[in-house]
Design a protein around this motif. Structure first.
Motif, PDB file in Angstrom:
ATOM      1  N   VAL A 257       0.870  -1.184   0.000  1.00 16.13           N
ATOM      2  CA  VAL A 257       0.000   0.000   0.000  1.00 16.13           C
ATOM      3  C   VAL A 257       0.901   1.225   0.000  1.00 16.13           C
ATOM      4  CG1 VAL A 257      -1.763   1.289   1.270  1.00 16.13           C
ATOM      5  CG2 VAL A 257      -1.844  -1.211   1.218  1.00 16.13           C
ATOM      6  N   GLY A 258       0.844   1.991  -1.107  1.00 18.99           N
ATOM      7  CA  GLY A 258       1.790   3.085  -1.260  1.00 18.99           C
ATOM      8  C   GLY A 258       1.207   4.471  -1.309  1.00 18.99           C
ATOM      9  N   ASP A 259      -0.126   4.608  -1.332  1.00 14.69           N
ATOM     10  CA  ASP A 259      -0.699   5.953  -1.370  1.00 14.69           C
ATOM     11  C   ASP A 259      -2.017   5.998  -0.610  1.00 14.69           C
ATOM     12  OD1 ASP A 259      -2.892   5.192  -3.090  1.00 14.69           O
ATOM     13  OD2 ASP A 259      -1.577   5.378  -4.818  1.00 14.69           O
ATOM     14  N   ARG A 260      -2.492   7.195  -0.395  1.00 15.60           N
ATOM     15  CA  ARG A 260      -3.710   7.402   0.396  1.00 15.60           C
ATOM     16  C   ARG A 260      -4.924   6.718  -0.226  1.00 15.60           C
ATOM     17  NH1 ARG A 260      -5.261  10.592   4.595  1.00 15.60           N
ATOM     18  NH2 ARG A 260      -7.493  10.991   4.726  1.00 15.60           N
ATOM     19  N   THR A 261      -5.030   6.727  -1.539  1.00 16.29           N
ATOM     20  CA  THR A 261      -6.181   6.114  -2.201  1.00 16.29           C
ATOM     21  C   THR A 261      -6.263   4.623  -1.870  1.00 16.29           C
ATOM     22  OG1 THR A 261      -6.048   7.734  -3.989  1.00 16.29           O
ATOM     23  CG2 THR A 261      -7.312   5.725  -4.422  1.00 16.29           C
ATOM     24  N   GLN A 262      -5.131   3.931  -1.929  1.00 21.74           N
ATOM     25  CA  GLN A 262      -5.117   2.507  -1.575  1.00 21.74           C
ATOM     26  C   GLN A 262      -5.450   2.320  -0.096  1.00 21.74           C
ATOM     27  OE1 GLN A 262      -1.053   1.813  -2.943  1.00 21.74           O
ATOM     28  NE2 GLN A 262      -1.848   0.252  -4.354  1.00 21.74           N
ATOM     29  N   ALA A 263      -4.903   3.173   0.755  1.00 21.40           N
ATOM     30  CA  ALA A 263      -5.140   3.069   2.198  1.00 21.40           C
ATOM     31  C   ALA A 263      -6.608   3.308   2.539  1.00 21.40           C
ATOM     32  CB  ALA A 263      -4.248   4.055   2.946  1.00 21.40           C
ATOM     33  N   GLU A 264      -7.233   4.270   1.873  1.00 25.18           N
ATOM     34  CA  GLU A 264      -8.643   4.572   2.138  1.00 25.18           C
ATOM     35  C   GLU A 264      -9.548   3.388   1.812  1.00 25.18           C
ATOM     36  OE1 GLU A 264      -9.192   8.154  -0.130  1.00 25.18           O
ATOM     37  OE2 GLU A 264      -8.751   9.425   1.606  1.00 25.18           O
ATOM     38  N   LYS A 265      -9.191   2.598   0.827  1.00 30.18           N
ATOM     39  CA  LYS A 265      -9.999   1.434   0.436  1.00 30.18           C
ATOM     40  C   LYS A 265     -10.003   0.345   1.518  1.00 30.18           C
ATOM     41  CE  LYS A 265      -9.431   2.075  -4.505  1.00 30.18           C
ATOM     42  NZ  LYS A 265      -8.814   1.572  -5.740  1.00 30.18           N
ATOM     43  N   LEU A 266      -9.066   0.418   2.460  1.00 25.17           N
ATOM     44  CA  LEU A 266      -8.962  -0.599   3.502  1.00 25.17           C
ATOM     45  C   LEU A 266      -9.747  -0.237   4.768  1.00 25.17           C
ATOM     46  CD1 LEU A 266      -5.176  -1.444   3.142  1.00 25.17           C
ATOM     47  CD2 LEU A 266      -7.142  -2.724   2.262  1.00 25.17           C
ATOM     48  N   LYS A 267     -10.362   0.948   4.784  1.00 26.84           N
ATOM     49  CA  LYS A 267     -11.111   1.373   5.963  1.00 26.84           C
ATOM     50  C   LYS A 267     -12.165   0.323   6.319  1.00 26.84           C
ATOM     51  CE  LYS A 267     -13.873   5.043   7.921  1.00 26.84           C
ATOM     52  NZ  LYS A 267     -14.379   6.401   7.762  1.00 26.84           N
ATOM     53  N   GLY A 268     -12.172  -0.066   7.596  1.00 28.33           N
ATOM     54  CA  GLY A 268     -13.159  -1.025   8.089  1.00 28.33           C
ATOM     55  C   GLY A 268     -12.729  -2.478   8.027  1.00 28.33           C
ATOM     56  N   VAL A 269     -11.588  -2.777   7.416  1.00 25.65           N
ATOM     57  CA  VAL A 269     -11.133  -4.165   7.310  1.00 25.65           C
ATOM     58  C   VAL A 269     -10.794  -4.698   8.703  1.00 25.65           C
ATOM     59  CG1 VAL A 269      -9.285  -5.677   6.463  1.00 25.65           C
ATOM     60  CG2 VAL A 269     -10.306  -3.977   4.936  1.00 25.65           C
ATOM     61  N   ALA A 270     -11.353  -5.852   9.027  1.00 23.06           N
ATOM     62  CA  ALA A 270     -11.045  -6.540  10.285  1.00 23.06           C
ATOM     63  C   ALA A 270      -9.807  -7.399  10.056  1.00 23.06           C
ATOM     64  CB  ALA A 270     -12.224  -7.406  10.708  1.00 23.06           C
ATOM     65  N   LEU A 271      -8.862  -7.316  10.982  1.00 20.03           N
ATOM     66  CA  LEU A 271      -7.595  -8.041  10.859  1.00 20.03           C
ATOM     67  C   LEU A 271      -7.614  -9.268  11.766  1.00 20.03           C
ATOM     68  CD1 LEU A 271      -5.335  -4.872  10.980  1.00 20.03           C
ATOM     69  CD2 LEU A 271      -5.914  -6.228   8.949  1.00 20.03           C
ATOM     70  N   HIS A 272      -7.500 -10.435  11.146  1.00 19.64           N
ATOM     71  CA  HIS A 272      -7.594 -11.708  11.865  1.00 19.64           C
ATOM     72  C   HIS A 272      -6.298 -12.502  11.757  1.00 19.64           C
ATOM     73  CE1 HIS A 272     -12.033 -11.703  12.431  1.00 19.64           C
ATOM     74  NE2 HIS A 272     -11.968 -10.896  11.387  1.00 19.64           N
ATOM     75  N   VAL A 273      -6.132 -13.435  12.706  1.00 16.93           N
ATOM     76  CA  VAL A 273      -5.028 -14.382  12.679  1.00 16.93           C
ATOM     77  C   VAL A 273      -5.603 -15.744  13.072  1.00 16.93           C
ATOM     78  CG1 VAL A 273      -4.300 -14.016  15.078  1.00 16.93           C
ATOM     79  CG2 VAL A 273      -2.638 -14.765  13.404  1.00 16.93           C
ATOM     80  N   ALA A 274      -5.026 -16.800  12.544  1.00 15.28           N
ATOM     81  CA  ALA A 274      -5.482 -18.150  12.892  1.00 15.28           C
ATOM     82  C   ALA A 274      -5.249 -18.389  14.385  1.00 15.28           C
ATOM     83  CB  ALA A 274      -4.731 -19.189  12.068  1.00 15.28           C
ATOM     84  N   ARG A 275      -6.187 -19.045  15.045  1.00 17.93           N
ATOM     85  CA  ARG A 275      -6.123 -19.299  16.499  1.00 17.93           C
ATOM     86  C   ARG A 275      -4.832 -20.006  16.888  1.00 17.93           C
ATOM     87  NH1 ARG A 275      -5.484 -20.077  21.148  1.00 17.93           N
ATOM     88  NH2 ARG A 275      -7.016 -20.498  22.762  1.00 17.93           N
ATOM     89  N   ASP A 276      -4.356 -20.917  16.046  1.00 20.38           N
ATOM     90  CA  ASP A 276      -3.152 -21.690  16.391  1.00 20.38           C
ATOM     91  C   ASP A 276      -1.865 -20.860  16.342  1.00 20.38           C
ATOM     92  OD1 ASP A 276      -2.919 -21.465  13.626  1.00 20.38           O
ATOM     93  OD2 ASP A 276      -2.793 -23.617  13.272  1.00 20.38           O
ATOM     94  N   ARG A 277      -1.938 -19.621  15.842  1.00 15.03           N
ATOM     95  CA  ARG A 277      -0.762 -18.743  15.832  1.00 15.03           C
ATOM     96  C   ARG A 277      -0.684 -17.856  17.062  1.00 15.03           C
ATOM     97  NH1 ARG A 277      -1.168 -16.075  10.278  1.00 15.03           N
ATOM     98  NH2 ARG A 277       0.149 -14.529  11.255  1.00 15.03           N
ATOM     99  N   LEU A 278      -1.656 -17.965  17.944  1.00 12.69           N
ATOM    100  CA  LEU A 278      -1.657 -17.175  19.170  1.00 12.69           C
ATOM    101  C   LEU A 278      -0.963 -17.953  20.282  1.00 12.69           C
ATOM    102  CD1 LEU A 278      -5.332 -15.878  19.149  1.00 12.69           C
ATOM    103  CD2 LEU A 278      -3.276 -14.608  18.552  1.00 12.69           C
ATOM    104  N   PRO A 279      -0.297 -17.243  21.187  1.00  6.09           N
ATOM    105  CA  PRO A 279       0.323 -17.934  22.321  1.00  6.09           C
ATOM    106  C   PRO A 279      -0.756 -18.471  23.254  1.00  6.09           C
ATOM    107  CG  PRO A 279       0.493 -15.569  22.608  1.00  6.09           C
ATOM    108  CD  PRO A 279      -0.082 -15.806  21.237  1.00  6.09           C
ATOM    109  N   PRO A 280      -0.455 -19.537  23.977  1.00  8.79           N
ATOM    110  CA  PRO A 280      -1.460 -20.031  24.929  1.00  8.79           C
ATOM    111  C   PRO A 280      -1.690 -18.984  26.024  1.00  8.79           C
ATOM    112  CG  PRO A 280       0.611 -21.235  25.184  1.00  8.79           C
ATOM    113  CD  PRO A 280       0.772 -20.324  24.008  1.00  8.79           C
ATOM    114  N   PRO A 281      -2.937 -18.818  26.459  1.00  2.56           N
ATOM    115  CA  PRO A 281      -3.190 -17.834  27.518  1.00  2.56           C
ATOM    116  C   PRO A 281      -2.573 -18.304  28.834  1.00  2.56           C
ATOM    117  CG  PRO A 281      -5.195 -19.041  26.986  1.00  2.56           C
ATOM    118  CD  PRO A 281      -4.145 -19.485  26.012  1.00  2.56           C
ATOM    119  N   GLU A 282      -2.231 -17.341  29.666  1.00  2.00           N
ATOM    120  CA  GLU A 282      -1.672 -17.665  30.970  1.00  2.00           C
ATOM    121  C   GLU A 282      -2.775 -18.204  31.873  1.00  2.00           C
ATOM    122  OE1 GLU A 282       0.829 -14.700  32.691  1.00  2.00           O
ATOM    123  OE2 GLU A 282       1.629 -14.117  30.735  1.00  2.00           O
TER     124      GLU A 282
END
Length: 177
Positions: free
Chosen positions: A62-87
């Motif tokens: 993403v190199g300019d404001r126009t591209q960045a504006e198109k991402l507004k509202g995107v939810a960022l997820h990660v697979a559960r198995d990539r998270l550390p175990p909770p304490e």
């Protein structure tokens, strides 16, 4: 697992503002590539700064404001198995949702449908089977007695409820009204 949201563009060179839900907000970039909710797009983040509104991040490609504006509202997820175990004594909200809530005597209270947090601590939202309304339980040691994720159960000691017609200030408060 939801780690954050892109709030919008920041500046003219393609940076975005991100609201991070990780324990340490800047750590959102440490999880590697994040995905949108359907898993169709991947985002590699680098954190450039912190503001009161969120993190200022660069996203690879993403190199300019126009591209960045198109991402507004995107939810960022990660697979559960990539998270550390909770304490010990800590839980991921996603692991609590769906648990059967019961009293210590085994009486069914319903199922955990959400974990809310308005700033003062986590609150379990529980819906009894067939009910339209939900009950809210603070996630405190007095109320949450045991959590058995593997068994699919959370044992709660519901706080005493205020009787209908009672006012928080007692009879004097009711007389003043």
């Amino acid at each position: 697992m939801l780690l954050g949201h892109i709030l919008g563009a920041h500046g003219i060179r393609g940076a975005v503002l991100v609201r991070s839900y990780t324990a340490e907000p800047e750590a959102i970039a440490d999880y590697g590539p994040l995905e949108d909710e359907p898993g169709r797009a991947s985002y590699v983040l680098s954190v450039e700064g912190v503001t009161a509104k969120g993190l200022i991040c660069r996203i690879e490609g993403v190199g300019d404001r126009t591209q960045a504006e198109k991402l507004k509202g995107v939810a960022l997820h990660v697979a559960r198995d990539r998270l550390p175990p909770p304490e010990e004594g800590e839980y991921y909200h996603a692991d609590l949702i769906g648990l059967s809530a019961v009293t210590e005597e085994g009486a069914a209270l319903g199922a955990v449908i959400s974990v809310l947090n308005y700033g003062a601590g986590d609150i379990l939202e529980v819906r009894a089977e067939g009910a339209k309304r939900t009950a809210l339980y603070p996630m405190t040691g007095d109320v949450v007695l045991r959590v058995d994720i593997a068994g699919g159960v959370i044992v709660l000691a519901p706080p005493e409820e205020v009787e209908a017609g009672d006012t928080p200030g007692g009879d004097e408060a009711a007389d003043d009204a």
